[in-house]
Motif scaffolding. Structure first.
Motif, PDB file in Angstrom:
ATOM      1  N   PRO A 238      -4.478  11.248  -1.104  1.00 50.78           N
ATOM      2  CA  PRO A 238      -4.389  10.192  -0.091  1.00 50.78           C
ATOM      3  C   PRO A 238      -3.632  10.638   1.154  1.00 50.78           C
ATOM      4  N   MET A 239      -3.973  10.006   2.272  1.00 50.53           N
ATOM      5  CA  MET A 239      -3.284  10.278   3.527  1.00 50.53           C
ATOM      6  C   MET A 239      -1.950   9.543   3.553  1.00 50.53           C
ATOM      7  N   PRO A 240      -0.896  10.152   4.112  1.00 51.24           N
ATOM      8  CA  PRO A 240       0.389   9.452   4.241  1.00 51.24           C
ATOM      9  C   PRO A 240       0.296   8.320   5.254  1.00 51.24           C
ATOM     10  N   ASP A 241       1.045   7.253   4.984  1.00 49.63           N
ATOM     11  CA  ASP A 241       0.991   6.066   5.841  1.00 49.63           C
ATOM     12  C   ASP A 241       2.232   5.965   6.712  1.00 49.63           C
ATOM     13  N   GLY A 242       2.551   7.063   7.417  1.00 52.95           N
ATOM     14  CA  GLY A 242       3.652   7.035   8.372  1.00 52.95           C
ATOM     15  C   GLY A 242       4.974   6.618   7.778  1.00 52.95           C
ATOM     16  N   GLY A 243       5.305   7.129   6.603  1.00 54.27           N
ATOM     17  CA  GLY A 243       6.581   6.777   5.992  1.00 54.27           C
ATOM     18  C   GLY A 243       6.544   5.504   5.173  1.00 54.27           C
ATOM     19  N   ARG A 244       5.368   4.850   5.093  1.00 53.04           N
ATOM     20  CA  ARG A 244       5.254   3.596   4.331  1.00 53.04           C
ATOM     21  C   ARG A 244       4.450   3.785   3.053  1.00 53.04           C
ATOM     22  N   GLY A 245       4.417   4.989   2.535  1.00 55.16           N
ATOM     23  CA  GLY A 245       3.655   5.235   1.316  1.00 55.16           C
ATOM     24  C   GLY A 245       2.364   5.975   1.615  1.00 55.16           C
ATOM     25  N   GLN A 246       1.326   5.658   0.848  1.00 52.22           N
ATOM     26  CA  GLN A 246       0.036   6.321   0.992  1.00 52.22           C
ATOM     27  C   GLN A 246      -1.062   5.295   1.210  1.00 52.22           C
ATOM     28  N   ILE A 247      -2.103   5.725   1.895  1.00 46.35           N
ATOM     29  CA  ILE A 247      -3.191   4.814   2.261  1.00 46.35           C
ATOM     30  C   ILE A 247      -4.216   4.749   1.136  1.00 46.35           C
ATOM     31  N   LYS A 248      -4.582   3.540   0.763  1.00 48.61           N
ATOM     32  CA  LYS A 248      -5.627   3.335  -0.237  1.00 48.61           C
ATOM     33  C   LYS A 248      -6.941   3.136   0.490  1.00 48.61           C
ATOM     34  N   VAL A 249      -7.937   3.954   0.160  1.00 46.72           N
ATOM     35  CA  VAL A 249      -9.208   3.903   0.886  1.00 46.72           C
ATOM     36  C   VAL A 249     -10.102   2.804   0.317  1.00 46.72           C
ATOM     37  N   PRO A 250     -10.984   2.248   1.160  1.00 43.33           N
ATOM     38  CA  PRO A 250     -11.883   1.185   0.698  1.00 43.33           C
ATOM     39  C   PRO A 250     -13.086   1.742  -0.050  1.00 43.33           C
ATOM     40  N   GLU A 251     -13.798   0.843  -0.711  1.00 40.43           N
ATOM     41  CA  GLU A 251     -15.047   1.213  -1.368  1.00 40.43           C
ATOM     42  C   GLU A 251     -16.192   0.498  -0.674  1.00 40.43           C
ATOM     43  N   TRP A 252     -17.133   1.277  -0.155  1.00 44.53           N
ATOM     44  CA  TRP A 252     -18.241   0.699   0.585  1.00 44.53           C
ATOM     45  C   TRP A 252     -19.279   0.098  -0.346  1.00 44.53           C
ATOM     46  N   THR A 253     -19.903  -0.987   0.134  1.00 50.52           N
ATOM     47  CA  THR A 253     -20.974  -1.641  -0.623  1.00 50.52           C
ATOM     48  C   THR A 253     -22.329  -1.469   0.048  1.00 50.52           C
TER      49      THR A 253
END
Length: 622
Positions: A238-253
């Motif tokens: 995952p990509m870092p979220d600027g010091g706020r943890g990690q980014i959770k990616v969406p799931e496309w439909t």
């Protein structure tokens, strides 16, 4: 080359998507269309001239000027006219983009890029067939290298890269595209190898050769497949979220282009309404937090709009570009050259290429940039000590920046000090009655507001007001100051900077803090027989007039504005802030806050001593 007895071989690099909007199989041969490039070129030039003329018509200019006045009127006429001209240029650009897109679509191409590529091929054919050998190379979507010069090499971001990064950052909740459609990606070193091989195999002078360099014919990668791949990668890395943890990616439909477009339009409308409401809301910590959230959402919607318009058609393609001729050329290579110089797209292992080569290469720079990134830009830049005395200037606004008060509140403090308590209700009632008039003038022009409000000083005794400020009002005004502001002024003085205060407040009211500054520029009221007339001695320094004053001051003082600082709280201070190399927004109003964040200016939140206004009155009057 002709003098040496050599006939040049021209290799024209085009694109596989030059075939236009169509379905099915596209062979490696000359394009079949009737578009005349000379006619299209002449029409495009005529359209440019026509749109330029239209942009100068009164109806268009009147609308653009009204929009500019609404946003920039308080800053001054030059700011307004500059904004109106910028809007005119944007209008021209948007009109020409729409003209080009519609023209391309009307003759069978999805956009101007592919349309002009098709016209370019026709130019090459008309110019070169029968004169010298011509080969046309049509790559698909070129991405980072598979092997050479090293895995993952690419010069700049290409088509899929911004989408990959945006997805990894959680910006793309959906994207138009057919899940079973082929996204024809090809590594750049395969394209280079193919182009060099084509160059070494000139066709007959009167029989140009055409080659597709892609993967869709024999090693297809579906749009759904690449989504699953990129989701797997960002789930594991995952990509870092600027010091706020990690980014959770969406799931496309994959809801389809029409539904995505409806969602996009709805989002744009909701954000537009929310933006208008926030810009008219009070400037508080909560509204600034909402503004940050709204800006992030706006960035996502703007990104989706831009790339859906640019690349949506490529992710909805139901076309296969055959590469039979290119494959035959590849198979003609000597066996010892195939490993390093081959260009057969069938050898690409998509899982290895995407997961281990392409995604890490694309995200490497972004990961470095986001490690340890601060989520707030509230930290002020460190002050540099002046090398030569006076070559750096620090300019401060007063109301809202140095002190937590405004022109109306300061007037009330002074006026109620001079009135018996029995006169307070009448004064307050008159002020409330005229308040809508003052607010309307403030919205139109800061200078108009000051001229209108200063009439309330008509008849006041000059010496008496000075005594009130010295004996009673000064301490109250100092208690309304921001301690951080006072400390920052002193830091500038300690660094050898010249400190300047610019305010629309009457000069006598500024006396309690005047000693902090090397220069004080304030409004001066006209005096007749020891009493104020209610008129100003000179136009107030507001908006772009402050920037003009500062430029002249810096020129006379030998100061460097690129090294200087400015502090302001209102969007009308924007010209002053933009005149220096180090602008700082202090307790900014919504418009200035949005502008400061977009320019990555530091934003300072300075608090005053928590003394209620009513207590200030009681402490300054008997």
């Amino acid at each position: 080359m002709k003098k040496a007895g050599v006939t040049p071989h021209i290799v024209h690099v085009s694109t596989a998507y030059v075939a236009g909007a169509r379905k099915g199989v596209v062979p490696e041969r000359s394009l079949d269309h009737d578009a005349r490039w000379r006619t299209e070129l002449a029409a495009a030039r005529a359209a440019r001239e026509s749109v330029e003329w239209d942009s100068r018509r009164p109806a268009v200019l009147r609308r653009l000027l009204a929009e500019a006045r609404k946003d920039h009127g308080k800053s001054g006429p030059q700011s307004t006219s500059a904004a109106a001209e910028e809007r005119r240029k944007e209008w021209v650009e948007n009109q020409l983009i729409e003209y080009g897109r519609l023209r391309a679509q009307s003759v069978g191409w999805p956009d101007v890029y592919t349309f002009t590529k098709a016209l370019g091929e026709r130019v090459a054919e008309e110019t070169l067939i029968g004169v010298m050998p011509l080969s046309v190379v049509r790559p698909a979507i070129v991405e980072s290298s598979l092997k050479h010069p090293y895995p993952g090499w690419i010069d700049g971001f290409k088509m899929a890269d911004p989408l990959i990064l945006a997805y990894g950052r959680g910006i793309l909740p959906e994207f138009p595209g057919l899940p079973d459609g082929a996204l024809d990606i090809i590594p750049v070193d395969i394209v280079v190898n193919a182009t060099l091989a084509v160059a070494a195999a000139p066709p007959p002078v009167d029989e140009p050769a055409y080659y597709h360099v892609g993967s869709g014919a024999r090693n297809p990668l579906t749009f759904r497949g690449i989504h699953e791949s990129v989701r797997e990668y960002f789930t594991e890395h995952p990509m870092p979220d600027g010091g706020r943890g990690q980014i959770k990616v969406p799931e496309w439909t994959f809801p389809g282009a029409r539904r995505v477009e409806r969602q996009l339009r709805t989002g744009e409308k909701v954000l537009s309404v929310a933006q208008k409401l926030l810009l008219s809301a009070p400037a508080t910590k909560r509204t600034r937090h909402w503004q940050d959230d709204l800006t992030r959402q706006q960035d996502k919607v703007d990104f989706l709009r831009k790339y859906a318009d640019l690349y949506g058609v490529y992710t909805e393609a139901e076309v296969v570009y055959t590469d039979n001729k290119l494959l035959a050329l590849h198979r003609s290579l000597p066996a010892d050259r195939v490993e390093d110089h081959g260009f057969d797209a069938a050898v690409v292992d998509w899982h290895h290429y995407l997961q281990e080569v392409h995604y890490p290469a694309v995200t490497a720079t972004m990961r470095k940039a986001t490690v340890g990134r601060r989520t707030s830009n509230s930290a002020l830049p460190p002050l540099k000590r002046s090398a030569n005395g006076g070559d750096v200037v620090a300019v401060f606004d007063l109301e809202g920046t140095i002190v937590a008060s405004n022109v109306i509140e300061t007037y009330l403090l002074a006026r109620l000090c001079d009135l018996p308590r029995s006169g307070w209700p009448g004064e307050l009632a008159d002020l409330v009655r005229k308040l809508p008039r003052y607010l309307a003038a403030e919205r139109r022009d800061r200078g108009e507001f000051l001229r209108t409000f200063m009439r309330r000083y008509a008849g006041a005794d000059e010496a008496g007001l000075a005594r009130i400020v010295h004996d009673r009002l000064g301490d109250a005004l100092l208690r309304r100051s921001h301690p951080e502001a006072i400390r920052q002024v002193r830091k500038h003085r300690a660094a050898g900077h010249r400190t300047v205060l610019i305010t629309g407040t009457v000069d006598v009211l500024v006396q309690p803090i005047a000693g902090l500054f090397d220069e004080v520029v304030a409004s001066r009221l006209h005096v007749r027989d020891g009493r104020y007339s209610g008129f100003l001695e000179s136009p107030p320094l507001v908006g772009e007039a402050r920037a003009a004053w500062l430029r002249r001051y810096a020129e006379n003082a030998g100061a460097l504005l690129t090294e200087s600082y400015a502090y302001g709280d209102s969007y009308s201070d924007r010209p002053l802030l933009e005149a220096v190399g180090h602008p700082i927004a202090v307790n900014p109003d919504p418009h200035l806050y949005r502008h400061a964040r977009s320019r990555r200016w530091p934003v300072a939140q300075w608090k005053a001593y928590t003394l209620p206004v009513g207590d200030a009155f009681l402490e300054t009057v008997p």
